[in-house]
Scaffold this motif. Structure first.
Motif, PDB file in Angstrom:
ATOM      1  N   PRO A  46       0.989  -1.398  -0.040  1.00 20.29           N
ATOM      2  CA  PRO A  46      -0.011  -0.050   0.046  1.00 20.29           C
ATOM      3  C   PRO A  46       1.079   1.312  -0.008  1.00 20.29           C
ATOM      4  O   PRO A  46       0.424   2.263  -0.230  1.00 20.29           O
ATOM      5  CB  PRO A  46      -0.771  -0.117   1.318  1.00 20.29           C
ATOM      6  CG  PRO A  46      -0.900  -1.731   1.566  1.00 20.29           C
ATOM      7  CD  PRO A  46       0.521  -2.119   1.170  1.00 20.29           C
ATOM      8  N   ASN A  47       2.244   1.163   0.370  1.00 19.46           N
ATOM      9  CA  ASN A  47       3.045   2.066   0.409  1.00 19.46           C
ATOM     10  C   ASN A  47       3.650   2.567  -0.779  1.00 19.46           C
ATOM     11  O   ASN A  47       4.804   3.097  -0.803  1.00 19.46           O
ATOM     12  CB  ASN A  47       4.028   2.149   1.556  1.00 19.46           C
ATOM     13  CG  ASN A  47       4.307   3.291   2.478  1.00 19.46           C
ATOM     14  OD1 ASN A  47       3.787   4.363   1.985  1.00 19.46           O
ATOM     15  ND2 ASN A  47       5.394   3.145   3.248  1.00 19.46           N
ATOM     16  N   PHE A  48       2.965   1.972  -1.921  1.00 14.15           N
ATOM     17  CA  PHE A  48       4.140   2.103  -3.242  1.00 14.15           C
ATOM     18  C   PHE A  48       4.568   3.558  -3.603  1.00 14.15           C
ATOM     19  O   PHE A  48       5.496   3.576  -4.330  1.00 14.15           O
ATOM     20  CB  PHE A  48       3.309   1.255  -4.567  1.00 14.15           C
ATOM     21  CG  PHE A  48       2.150   2.185  -5.044  1.00 14.15           C
ATOM     22  CD1 PHE A  48       2.329   2.690  -6.084  1.00 14.15           C
ATOM     23  CD2 PHE A  48       0.788   2.431  -4.600  1.00 14.15           C
ATOM     24  CE1 PHE A  48       1.453   4.029  -6.815  1.00 14.15           C
ATOM     25  CE2 PHE A  48      -0.023   3.202  -5.112  1.00 14.15           C
ATOM     26  CZ  PHE A  48       0.207   3.715  -6.027  1.00 14.15           C
ATOM     27  N   VAL A  49       3.651   4.375  -3.315  1.00 11.37           N
ATOM     28  CA  VAL A  49       3.710   5.901  -3.743  1.00 11.37           C
ATOM     29  C   VAL A  49       5.421   6.227  -3.346  1.00 11.37           C
ATOM     30  O   VAL A  49       6.197   6.932  -3.814  1.00 11.37           O
ATOM     31  CB  VAL A  49       2.701   6.718  -3.349  1.00 11.37           C
ATOM     32  CG1 VAL A  49       3.412   8.130  -3.783  1.00 11.37           C
ATOM     33  CG2 VAL A  49       1.709   6.370  -4.224  1.00 11.37           C
ATOM     34  N   SER A  50       5.669   5.997  -2.069  1.00 10.51           N
ATOM     35  CA  SER A  50       6.877   6.482  -1.191  1.00 10.51           C
ATOM     36  C   SER A  50       7.885   5.589  -1.981  1.00 10.51           C
ATOM     37  O   SER A  50       8.903   6.328  -2.236  1.00 10.51           O
ATOM     38  CB  SER A  50       6.670   6.008   0.268  1.00 10.51           C
ATOM     39  OG  SER A  50       5.731   6.718   0.869  1.00 10.51           O
ATOM     40  N   TYR A  51       7.887   4.380  -2.310  1.00  5.62           N
ATOM     41  CA  TYR A  51       8.818   3.518  -2.903  1.00  5.62           C
ATOM     42  C   TYR A  51       9.332   4.223  -4.455  1.00  5.62           C
ATOM     43  O   TYR A  51      10.553   4.306  -4.725  1.00  5.62           O
ATOM     44  CB  TYR A  51       8.371   2.043  -3.065  1.00  5.62           C
ATOM     45  CG  TYR A  51       8.504   1.419  -1.660  1.00  5.62           C
ATOM     46  CD1 TYR A  51       9.939   0.806  -1.482  1.00  5.62           C
ATOM     47  CD2 TYR A  51       7.493   1.254  -0.800  1.00  5.62           C
ATOM     48  CE1 TYR A  51      10.048   0.292  -0.045  1.00  5.62           C
ATOM     49  CE2 TYR A  51       7.671   0.746   0.406  1.00  5.62           C
ATOM     50  CZ  TYR A  51       8.778   0.161   0.814  1.00  5.62           C
ATOM     51  OH  TYR A  51       9.051  -0.427   1.984  1.00  5.62           O
TER      52      TYR A  51
END
Length: 261
Positions: A209-214
């Motif tokens: 769910p944290n893909f934007v940060s990655y």
């Protein structure tokens, strides 16, 4: 008068040769630095496409958690300019398997096999991610609402023709699904569940769910979109959103023949 002509002609020729020689050399001397600069710029300045971050999603059409991720989380890739730095790849297959007779079987039954194949057709026929994602997002919204049998309405919503259906009816969708099955089987490490998200070929595991940060952390270009400028400097993988994420497990796939897990 004739002697003057004979005498002056070689002189004029020599003068023209000197002029041409000077002009030719000076022309080369003026062009050479410019050409060299252009070559160097091409060598040292990667194109914008070379700097894009590879974002891949391996999923299946009727997994409710895949649908939720696509509709409510992955759609953020199209907000605040993030898609401008991303090469988004969608691979519909998920936890399906190929039976001994060569036929396909899917975790959530025959409807899922059909929708996986039709979505694969849409991706292939309409390679523009904005177009095929609009269709897939519509289908997955219907999945969340328990109305996936109305998926054909999404062709009109997304502005697509009937081509994906024709692709499926010709059997091309099944061929595409076999290719997706092979690609999914070659993931290293193997996927354990779907949605299975990779950034630059590195699986995010439960942190998907944290893909934007990655994506923002992986981007090395200078055209930073607004979606990245508002993020914290470090990635927090301990939030409630991460802990509460639910998925469709590959290990449970063959125990489910219909309905939603």
């Amino acid at each position: 008068m004739h002697s003057n002509l004979k005498k002056s002609t070689p002189e004029r020729e020599r003068e023209r040769e000197r002029e041409m020689g000077d002009g030719s050399f000076s022309g080369r001397s003026r062009l050479a630095p410019t050409s060299l600069v252009l070559v160097l710029l091409l060598l040292v300045s990667p194109s914008q496409s070379d700097q894009r971050v590879a974002l891949s999603l391996y999923y299946e059409a009727l997994c409710p958690y895949c649908a939720n991720f696509i509709v409510n989380t992955l759609s953020k890739a199209f907000d605040a300019g993030l898609i401008s730095i991303v090469d988004l790849k969608l691979v519909p297959w998920g936890n399906g398997w190929i039976l001994p007779d060569g036929s396909l079987s899917c975790q959530h039954g025959p409807d899922e096999c059909q929708l996986n194949a039709i979505e694969a057709c849409a991706i292939t026929i309409y390679p523009d991610v904005n177009r095929h994602f609009r269709f897939i997002n519509c289908v997955e919204q219907l999945t969340l609402q328990g109305r996936h049998n109305e998926w054909s309405n999404c062709l009109g919503v997304a502005g697509l023709s009937n081509a994906p259906v024709d692709c499926y009816n010709r059997g091309d969708g099944i061929k595409l699904e076999r290719r997706n099955a092979d690609e999914t089987a070659r993931l290293n490490p193997p996927h354990r569940f779907v949605p299975w998200v990779l950034v630059n070929n590195q699986p995010l595991q439960e942190d998907f769910p944290n893909f934007v940060s990655y994506v923002c952390k992986a981007y090395k270009g200078n055209r930073v979109p607004a979606a990245c400028r508002s993020l914290p400097a470090t990635i927090d993988s301990s939030g409630e959103e991460i802990r509460s994420s639910r998925v469709c497990y590959a290990s449970a796939a063959r125990n489910v023949t219909s309905g939603l897990q």
